[in-house]
Design a protein around this motif. Structure first.
Motif, PDB file in Angstrom:
ATOM      1  N   VAL A 105     -13.966  -7.893 -18.737  1.00 37.42           N
ATOM      2  CA  VAL A 105     -13.393  -8.286 -17.450  1.00 37.42           C
ATOM      3  C   VAL A 105     -12.831  -7.051 -16.759  1.00 37.42           C
ATOM      4  N   GLN A 106     -13.145  -6.901 -15.486  1.00 40.30           N
ATOM      5  CA  GLN A 106     -12.483  -5.894 -14.649  1.00 40.30           C
ATOM      6  C   GLN A 106     -11.375  -6.659 -13.943  1.00 40.30           C
ATOM      7  N   TYR A 107     -10.158  -6.085 -13.950  1.00 41.05           N
ATOM      8  CA  TYR A 107      -8.999  -6.797 -13.418  1.00 41.05           C
ATOM      9  C   TYR A 107      -8.165  -5.894 -12.521  1.00 41.05           C
ATOM     10  N   ALA A 108      -7.245  -6.527 -11.815  1.00 36.63           N
ATOM     11  CA  ALA A 108      -6.244  -5.799 -11.028  1.00 36.63           C
ATOM     12  C   ALA A 108      -4.876  -6.307 -11.466  1.00 36.63           C
ATOM     13  N   LEU A 109      -3.903  -5.432 -11.489  1.00 35.99           N
ATOM     14  CA  LEU A 109      -2.507  -5.837 -11.660  1.00 35.99           C
ATOM     15  C   LEU A 109      -1.894  -5.806 -10.270  1.00 35.99           C
ATOM     16  N   ILE A 110      -1.449  -6.978  -9.805  1.00 37.41           N
ATOM     17  CA  ILE A 110      -0.986  -7.189  -8.430  1.00 37.41           C
ATOM     18  C   ILE A 110       0.520  -7.438  -8.423  1.00 37.41           C
ATOM     19  N   ALA A 111       1.200  -6.907  -7.427  1.00 37.53           N
ATOM     20  CA  ALA A 111       2.650  -7.103  -7.307  1.00 37.53           C
ATOM     21  C   ALA A 111       2.958  -8.567  -6.986  1.00 37.53           C
ATOM     22  N   ARG A 112       3.844  -9.191  -7.790  1.00 39.37           N
ATOM     23  CA  ARG A 112       4.300 -10.564  -7.538  1.00 39.37           C
ATOM     24  C   ARG A 112       5.496 -10.574  -6.592  1.00 39.37           C
ATOM     25  N   THR A 113       6.272  -9.497  -6.685  1.00 41.41           N
ATOM     26  CA  THR A 113       7.457  -9.389  -5.823  1.00 41.41           C
ATOM     27  C   THR A 113       7.452  -8.021  -5.156  1.00 41.41           C
ATOM     28  N   ALA A 114       8.020  -7.977  -3.968  1.00 40.73           N
ATOM     29  CA  ALA A 114       8.107  -6.693  -3.253  1.00 40.73           C
ATOM     30  C   ALA A 114       9.195  -5.844  -3.904  1.00 40.73           C
ATOM     31  N   GLY A 115       8.953  -4.529  -3.941  1.00 40.70           N
ATOM     32  CA  GLY A 115       9.958  -3.629  -4.499  1.00 40.70           C
ATOM     33  C   GLY A 115       9.365  -2.316  -4.957  1.00 40.70           C
TER      34      GLY A 115
END
Length: 189
Positions: free
Chosen positions: A89-99
């Motif tokens: 699997v190719q994946y992305a880690l995405i921000a859940r919260t701004a900061g």
């Protein structure tokens, strides 16, 4: 064996050679062989490897109908690893919260501000989210988002494409100082 001609009278008269002189025989003693500690270490390692292989041979190979074949545990491990290679699997880690998030390629800055939904990292795994981040859990503020499934080579290609194209993403372009790859990717792959 060497033989030397020596003239008996005039040194210039080489026709008149009357004697043969043999050089003295010298007996050379063989040098004493002293053990080299480095050689002993290698010999011990080779012996230990041989003993280990002999003891654990049945973990790798079994005899069936007069022929050698892989042991069942070994067959299962091979099948599992081949399956992982075929199902990556190719994946992305995405921000859940701004900061502020760690930035591994921002030069002097150690952090970077991410909005909700911004990419922090692209990656590839053969083990899924739980296997990939089992020993090193991801930040709770990040979400693991599978983006592409295929064999390991295809996923690595997709990861590389996404990392290289990150510089063109609108989320990166609207920064005062755009960066060349996602903040969580210190290298292009």
């Amino acid at each position: 064996m060497f033989e030397v001609f020596l003239p008996t009278s005039n040194l210039m008269d080489t026709k008149e050679l009357t004697r043969w002189v043999k050089p003295p025989q010298v007996e050379l003693e063989p040098p004493l062989l002293q053990p080299n500690p480095k050689n002993w270490i290698w010999l011990l390692l080779i012996a230990a490897t041989g003993i280990f292989a002999a003891i654990n041979w049945e973990d790798y190979v079994v005899e069936k109908d007069g022929k050698l074949e892989l042991a069942p545990k070994r067959k299962a491990k091979l099948k599992k690893e081949l399956n992982e290679i075929d199902n990556a699997v190719q994946y992305a880690l995405i921000a859940r919260t701004a900061g502020e998030y760690p930035c591994l390629n921002c030069g002097n800055r150690k952090t970077i501000y991410l909005n909700v939904g911004d990419v922090w990292k692209y990656g590839t795994t053969r083990l899924g989210e739980n296997g990939r981040y089992k020993s090193d859990p991801i930040d709770d503020r990040l979400r693991f988002l599978p983006e592409f499934a295929g064999n390991y080579a295809e996923c690595l290609k997709m990861e590389k494409i996404k990392i290289y194209n990150y510089v063109l993403l609108p989320e990166n372009q609207k920064r005062k100082s755009p960066i060349i790859r996602p903040p969580g990717n210190p290298y292009d792959i």
